[in-house]
Design an enzyme around this catalytic site. Structure first.
Site, PDB file in Angstrom:
ATOM      1  N   LYS A 153      -4.913  -4.898  -8.979  1.00  0.00           N
ATOM      2  CA  LYS A 153      -3.555  -4.816  -8.470  1.00  0.00           C
ATOM      3  C   LYS A 153      -2.578  -5.200  -9.583  1.00  0.00           C
ATOM      4  O   LYS A 153      -2.907  -5.974 -10.482  1.00  0.00           O
ATOM      5  CB  LYS A 153      -3.355  -5.747  -7.267  1.00  0.00           C
ATOM      6  CG  LYS A 153      -4.329  -5.461  -6.133  1.00  0.00           C
ATOM      7  CD  LYS A 153      -4.072  -6.333  -4.936  1.00  0.00           C
ATOM      8  CE  LYS A 153      -5.227  -6.288  -3.957  1.00  0.00           C
ATOM      9  NZ  LYS A 153      -5.782  -4.970  -3.718  1.00  0.00           N
ATOM     10  N   TYR A 179       0.837  -1.195   0.000  1.00  0.00           N
ATOM     11  CA  TYR A 179       0.000   0.000   0.000  1.00  0.00           C
ATOM     12  C   TYR A 179       0.875   1.250   0.000  1.00  0.00           C
ATOM     13  O   TYR A 179       1.931   1.286   0.641  1.00  0.00           O
ATOM     14  CB  TYR A 179      -0.878   0.060   1.251  1.00  0.00           C
ATOM     15  CG  TYR A 179      -1.872  -1.052   1.414  1.00  0.00           C
ATOM     16  CD1 TYR A 179      -3.219  -0.857   1.123  1.00  0.00           C
ATOM     17  CD2 TYR A 179      -1.485  -2.294   1.904  1.00  0.00           C
ATOM     18  CE1 TYR A 179      -4.151  -1.873   1.305  1.00  0.00           C
ATOM     19  CE2 TYR A 179      -2.413  -3.317   2.085  1.00  0.00           C
ATOM     20  CZ  TYR A 179      -3.742  -3.102   1.785  1.00  0.00           C
ATOM     21  OH  TYR A 179      -4.652  -4.111   1.966  1.00  0.00           O
ATOM     22  N   HIS A 212      -6.310   1.887  -1.474  1.00  0.00           N
ATOM     23  CA  HIS A 212      -6.268   0.465  -1.816  1.00  0.00           C
ATOM     24  C   HIS A 212      -4.835   0.060  -2.126  1.00  0.00           C
ATOM     25  O   HIS A 212      -4.012   0.877  -2.551  1.00  0.00           O
ATOM     26  CB  HIS A 212      -7.151   0.190  -3.039  1.00  0.00           C
ATOM     27  CG  HIS A 212      -8.618   0.370  -2.787  1.00  0.00           C
ATOM     28  ND1 HIS A 212      -9.397  -0.571  -2.160  1.00  0.00           N
ATOM     29  CD2 HIS A 212      -9.455   1.411  -3.085  1.00  0.00           C
ATOM     30  CE1 HIS A 212     -10.642  -0.149  -2.082  1.00  0.00           C
ATOM     31  NE2 HIS A 212     -10.710   1.054  -2.636  1.00  0.00           N
TER      32      HIS A 212
END
Length: 249
Positions: free
Chosen positions: A193, A148, A156
């Site tokens: 991600k 993070y 996020h």
């Protein structure tokens, strides 16, 4: 991929209170109160007051544990977190089951006995932490860590991280076959991600003591899916060219 903040104004809040500053405050407090943790199987338990609990929460080290003792608060640190506070920040002492304070070498040997790939996973964890990334377990995403930009309450996670060892077969050959790469990247994409592989090269150094870590080197490489929009004929060229350390397929 740009950071995805969880609300308006949270980026400014994070910039005003950088993670490096919070970790420095935690380090000072742990040293001031001569904080000690208790070795418990694959983790370390630390008894804390309200102030220290707040700093651990803000810096994202460990997780609070609920106990029947209302007058006591406990945090459970993972092996990498505990060793980072002990070895890298030098602000935590760990007591073993025999009641003695464990040296860094003793902790190193103990954690290696519990986790075969601890030297590699710790090198990756400390590498990212030194860059002021918040590093948490990535078990729920099938990776080693998630990274993070700041506190998870504000933003996020941007990266799903795999800790790999150069030329080592101890990691079950992850990403060595096409299906593994495809599945992992698709999973990362579904949760927004980027897959980040951090490859650790031991440079022929052993792992007998934590001093070996200074000889280890790391290579970061992101793996993303190829975007066909980058190759359209009506474009003069890609807006963002592929850089060293980025693999697309």
């Amino acid at each position: 991929m740009m950071p995805r903040w969880k609300g308006k104004g949270l980026q400014a809040k994070a910039n005003a209170d950088p993670m490096s500053k919070i970790v420095s405050q935690l380090q000072s407090s742990l040293i001031q109160f001569e904080t000690r943790g208790l070795l418990s199987s694959c983790s370390v338990l630390v008894e804390v007051d309200a102030e220290l609990a707040d700093l651990l929460n803000r810096s994202c080290f460990g997780r609070p544990r609920i106990t029947a003792q209302e007058d006591k608060q406990w945090f459970q640190l993972d092996m990498e977190e505990a060793f980072y506070l002990c070895f890298s920040l030098k602000c935590l002492k760990v007591i073993g089951e025999d009641g003695s304070i464990k040296s860094n070498e003793e902790l190193w040997d103990y954690f290696k006995s519990k986790k075969l790939v601890f030297p590699v996973s710790y090198k990756v964890y400390s590498h990212l932490r030194h860059k002021n990334w918040v590093v948490r377990s990535g078990l729920q995403y099938g990776v080693d860590f998630v990274a993070y930009r700041h506190h998870p309450a504000l933003v996020h996670s941007e990266y799903a991280v795999l800790a790999l060892s150069e030329g080592d077969n101890d990691l079950n050959g992850r990403l060595r076959v096409w299906s593994d790469v495809h599945c992992t990247v698709r999973l990362c994409g579904s949760v927004a991600k980027t897959l980040l592989t951090v490859i650790v090269n031991s440079n022929n150094q052993g792992a007998n003591s934590p001093s070996c870590l200074e000889h280890y080197t790391v290579e970061e490489r992101t793996i993303t899916r190829w975007n066909p929009e980058r190759s359209r004929e009506d474009q003069t060229g890609p807006k963002n060219g592929t850089k060293k350390g980025v693999t697309r397929f």
